[in-house]
Design an enzyme around this catalytic site. Structure first.
Site, PDB file in Angstrom:
ATOM      1  N   ASP A 196       0.719  -1.152  -0.079  1.00 33.08           N
ATOM      2  CA  ASP A 196       0.008   0.051  -0.224  1.00 33.08           C
ATOM      3  C   ASP A 196       0.898   1.165  -0.248  1.00 33.08           C
ATOM      4  O   ASP A 196       2.261   1.152   0.149  1.00 33.08           O
ATOM      5  CB  ASP A 196      -0.829   0.039   1.135  1.00 33.08           C
TER       6      ASP A 196
ATOM      7  N   ASP B 203     -10.721   2.590  -3.477  1.00 35.59           N
ATOM      8  CA  ASP B 203     -11.126   1.507  -2.926  1.00 35.59           C
ATOM      9  C   ASP B 203     -12.606   1.075  -3.265  1.00 35.59           C
ATOM     10  O   ASP B 203     -13.553   1.733  -3.240  1.00 35.59           O
ATOM     11  CB  ASP B 203     -11.387   1.607  -1.593  1.00 35.59           C
TER      12      ASP B 203
HETATM   13  C1  GLA Z   1      -6.186   1.013   1.516  1.00 32.87           C
HETATM   14  C2  GLA Z   1      -6.208   0.236   0.361  1.00 32.87           C
HETATM   15  C3  GLA Z   1      -7.224  -0.755   0.643  1.00 32.87           C
HETATM   16  C4  GLA Z   1      -6.813  -1.607   2.126  1.00 32.87           C
HETATM   17  C5  GLA Z   1      -6.612  -0.508   3.103  1.00 32.87           C
HETATM   18  C6  GLA Z   1      -6.195  -1.049   4.256  1.00 32.87           C
HETATM   19  O1  GLA Z   1      -7.292   2.001   1.521  1.00 32.87           O
HETATM   20  O2  GLA Z   1      -6.534   0.865  -0.957  1.00 32.87           O
HETATM   21  O3  GLA Z   1      -7.364  -1.773  -0.396  1.00 32.87           O
HETATM   22  O4  GLA Z   1      -5.634  -1.981   1.792  1.00 32.87           O
HETATM   23  O5  GLA Z   1      -5.995   0.334   2.680  1.00 32.87           O
HETATM   24  O6  GLA Z   1      -5.932  -0.152   5.391  1.00 32.87           O
END
Ligand code: GLA
Length: 441
Positions: A177, A238
């Site tokens: 990430d 997301d």
């Molecule tokens: C980000 C990523 C998600 C997930 C969260 C976890 O938002 O884009 O896919 O991994 O972090 O905290």
């Protein structure tokens, strides 16, 4: 082993020795200057399939209150069991992936990342061994910056150590990430350094990046470069368990398709995020749309749902062999939208063998099923049905739609927010004389 493969080049013959040497020198120079086209670690030759905990289980760390739903080794072991007993592994879903919130709040005395001791009492190597014993692979999560998105220790300054730790545990995939990355230069360098560090471990570890998602607000991502370091990468927000989110991801992907679709291929894929099929927010038709379009987009198919209690309809959709085959098509070309108005959209994906996968999406959110009519002449730039093609419907139900030609008008009935996923096939026999489309003038 995860090592960069040198490009093989053909040597040319020459008259004299000097000419030959010069030629060799030039070839060596050209090979050295030419960047690798993809992260050639031999992995993700097709979009990876698996399960990832985030969208469904988020950051539930309270196992006393939520023993069945907290992020713990028990959750992953149960999911591994079900992946085998319920046919997920055999359908191709191979990677069982841990997302954020698996770590203890601090590193250990040697500076290594460590799992939360209460929720992962056996440690990650034991979990990896268990997952491997089931014929599956284990994915884990870390962050390029100082902290993960949920506030656990980041990998900044520890790329080598963390890559070595993951390899020593037997991890097979890393989702990396980009929260708290610092400067743009640090973000880019961090993603590259971790790629090299994973490569240097000698273990085959699929590398999933969110580099372009974090880079885009500051600078247009260079996908040629990203593909040299990552096996797949997130571009956009997301996913949520809602139709709004699926529509939003599709709209973004279509709007940016000229930037992102061409680059996808064996070894490097765009990741529109997890499949939320089998949860709460999507209707049956919307689940069909997500499955069909993720197949068209050559997306990694990482489900985030509860496989222990998924309903039979969602299971059948996720395990549909023909849709998975489209997603995994060996040509490895990502599909794109070819037509859109406010009522419907047409997407296509070229397949190996000259056929196309076609998605007809009904974007009208009022009324009942719509008959959508289009000309086969627009498919595959006029080539998909020239002179003829077989058309088969794959989703929502399987149906043979017969032999068509380049001049056919094609009709299909689609529910609101649903998708008809079709496949064209080039007929094996030669067309009768006079049926080929006349050349255009
Ligand atoms: C980000 C990523 C998600 C997930 C969260 C976890 O938002 O884009 O896919 O991994 O972090 O905290």
């Amino acid at each position: 082993m995860a090592q960069q493969q040198p490009e093989r080049r053909r040597g040319g013959g020459g008259g004299g020795l000097a000419l030959l040497l010069l030629l060799l020198l030039l070839l060596l120079l050209a090979a050295a200057l030419r960047p690798a086209e993809a992260l050639e670690n031999g992995l993700a030759r097709r979009p990876p399939l698996g399960w990832l905990h985030w969208e469904r289980f988020l950051c539930q760390t309270d196992c006393a209150r939520e023993p069945h739903r907290c992020v713990s080794e028990q959750l992953f072991m149960q999911m591994a069991d079900v992946m085998v007993s319920e046919g997920w592994r055999d359908a191709g879903y191979e990677y069982l992936c841990i997302d954020d919130c698996w770590m203890a709040p601090t590193r250990d005395k040697q500076g290594r990342l460590q799992p939360d001791p209460k929720r992962f009492p056996s440690g990650i190597s034991k979990l990896a061994a268990y997952v491997h014993s089931k014929g599956l692979k284990l994915g884990i999560y870390a962050d390029v910056g100082s902290k993960t998105c949920a506030g656990f220790p980041g990998s900044k300054g520890n790329y080598k150590l963390d890559a070595d730790t993951f390899a020593s545990w037997g991890v097979d995939l890393l989702k990396f990430d980009g929260c708290n990355f610092g400067t743009l230069a640090q973000l880019v360098k961090g993603y590259k350094d971790m790629s090299r560090a994973l490569n240097e471990t000698g273990r085959s570890i699929v590398y999933s990046c969110e580099w372009p998602l974090y880079q885009r607000p500051l600078q247009k991502p260079n996908y040629t470069e990203i593909k040299q370091y990552c096996n797949y990468w997130r571009n956009y927000e997301d996913v949520y368990d809602s139709w709004c989110s699926i529509k939003d991801i599709l709209d973004w992907s279509a709007l940016h398709q000229d930037d992102i679709a061409e680059i996808a291929g064996p070894g490097g894929w765009n990741d529109p995020d997890m499949l939320v099929i089998g949860n709460f927010g999507l209707s049956r038709d919307q689940q069909v749309t997500q499955m069909a379009l993720w197949a068209i987009m050559a997306a990694p198919l990482l489900m985030s749902n509860d496989l222990r209690s998924i309903c039979p309809q969602a299971k059948a959709l996720l395990q549909n062999k023909e849709v998975i085959a489209i997603n995994q098509d060996p040509l490895g070309k990502q599909g794109y939208r070819i037509l859109a108005d406010h009522k419907f959209e047409l997407w296509e994906r070229p397949l190996s063998g000259g056929g196309y996968a076609i998605a007809v999406l009904n974007r009208q959110e009022m009324g009942g099923p719509q008959t959508i009519t289009f000309s086969t002449a627009i498919l595959g730039n006029g080539l998909a049905c020239n002179p003829t093609c077989w058309i088969q419907q794959i989703l929502p139900t399987k149906r043979e739609l017969g032999l068509h030609n380049w001049a056919s008008a094609f009709k299909v009935l689609v529910n609101p927010t649903g998708t008809a996923l079709l496949k064209t096939k080039v007929p094996e026999e030669k067309p009768a004389a006079g049926t080929r489309r006349p050349p255009e003038h």
